[in-house]
Design an enzyme around this catalytic site. Structure first.
Site, PDB file in Angstrom:
ATOM      1  N   TYR A  54      -3.201  -4.803  -3.413  1.00 25.00           N
ATOM      2  CA  TYR A  54      -3.715  -6.073  -2.502  1.00 25.00           C
ATOM      3  C   TYR A  54      -4.252  -7.348  -3.297  1.00 25.00           C
ATOM      4  O   TYR A  54      -4.635  -8.293  -2.671  1.00 25.00           O
ATOM      5  CB  TYR A  54      -5.214  -5.341  -1.789  1.00 25.00           C
ATOM      6  CG  TYR A  54      -4.952  -4.218  -1.066  1.00 25.00           C
ATOM      7  CD1 TYR A  54      -4.369  -4.431   0.450  1.00 25.00           C
ATOM      8  CD2 TYR A  54      -5.169  -2.783  -1.366  1.00 25.00           C
ATOM      9  CE1 TYR A  54      -4.034  -3.379   1.185  1.00 25.00           C
ATOM     10  CE2 TYR A  54      -4.803  -1.716  -0.758  1.00 25.00           C
ATOM     11  CZ  TYR A  54      -4.336  -2.017   0.613  1.00 25.00           C
ATOM     12  OH  TYR A  54      -3.838  -0.867   1.421  1.00 25.00           O
TER      13      TYR A  54
ATOM     14  N   HIS B 119      -0.372  -6.834   8.278  1.00 23.35           N
ATOM     15  CA  HIS B 119      -0.698  -5.975   7.165  1.00 23.35           C
ATOM     16  C   HIS B 119      -0.235  -6.606   5.601  1.00 23.35           C
ATOM     17  O   HIS B 119       0.579  -7.628   5.644  1.00 23.35           O
ATOM     18  CB  HIS B 119       0.160  -4.906   7.093  1.00 23.35           C
ATOM     19  CG  HIS B 119      -0.006  -3.731   8.398  1.00 23.35           C
ATOM     20  ND1 HIS B 119      -1.157  -3.069   8.459  1.00 23.35           N
ATOM     21  CD2 HIS B 119       0.877  -3.892   9.294  1.00 23.35           C
ATOM     22  CE1 HIS B 119      -0.904  -2.751   9.641  1.00 23.35           C
ATOM     23  NE2 HIS B 119       0.160  -2.967  10.260  1.00 23.35           N
TER      24      HIS B 119
END
Length: 145
Positions: free
Chosen positions: A23, A100
């Protein structure tokens, strides 16, 4: 003026702390700041909301049908499990973009199934937090057609 809401699901409040290899180092606040800068430059009114609670997301989706021109949603883990979020998104009659940060198809098998995709105008995944800006830009194009 285009009014867009970006919804973020569970655990995205921990961006910058969790699984940095997937991330990155950006926090959700960093993402919000970048998105707001882009929105201002493009004459877009942007609202951002994050919750770890499914029902809160459902309530916001339901309210969005009369308040916003489009929804961008990163439902996180609820993408793969929440019939309630799918049902709420099915009710709204405004464009939806599924977002996403990671490529869900390069991850665990259970993440390959999205309940949201069937109601989304498009899907952006795998581009990191840049996907947020890409989503806003894509929604702007959808709304200006």
């Amino acid at each position: 003026m285009n009014k867009i809401i970006i919804l973020n699901g569970p655990n995205l409040n921990l961006l910058g702390e969790r699984e940095k290899n997937q991330y990155g180092n950006f926090t959700l606040k960093d993402v919000e700041n970048k998105c707001n800068e882009f929105a201002i430059k493009n004459d877009i009114t942007l609202t951002m909301f994050q919750s770890n609670i499914e029902g809160e997301l459902v309530n916001i989706i339901q309210d969005s049908r009369s308040k916003f021109s489009g929804i961008i949603i990163n439902a996180a883990g609820y993408t793969h499990t929440s019939v309630s979020i799918f049902d709420a998104l099915s009710i709204v009659k405004i464009p939806i973009i599924e977002l996403h940060i990671t490529n869900i198809y390069n991850r665990e098998d259970f993440r390959h199934k999205s309940l949201i995709s069937k109601v989304a105008s498009g899907i952006i995944c795998g581009f990191g937090v840049k996907g947020y800006i890409m989503s806003i830009d894509a929604m702007k194009d959808i709304l200006n057609k």
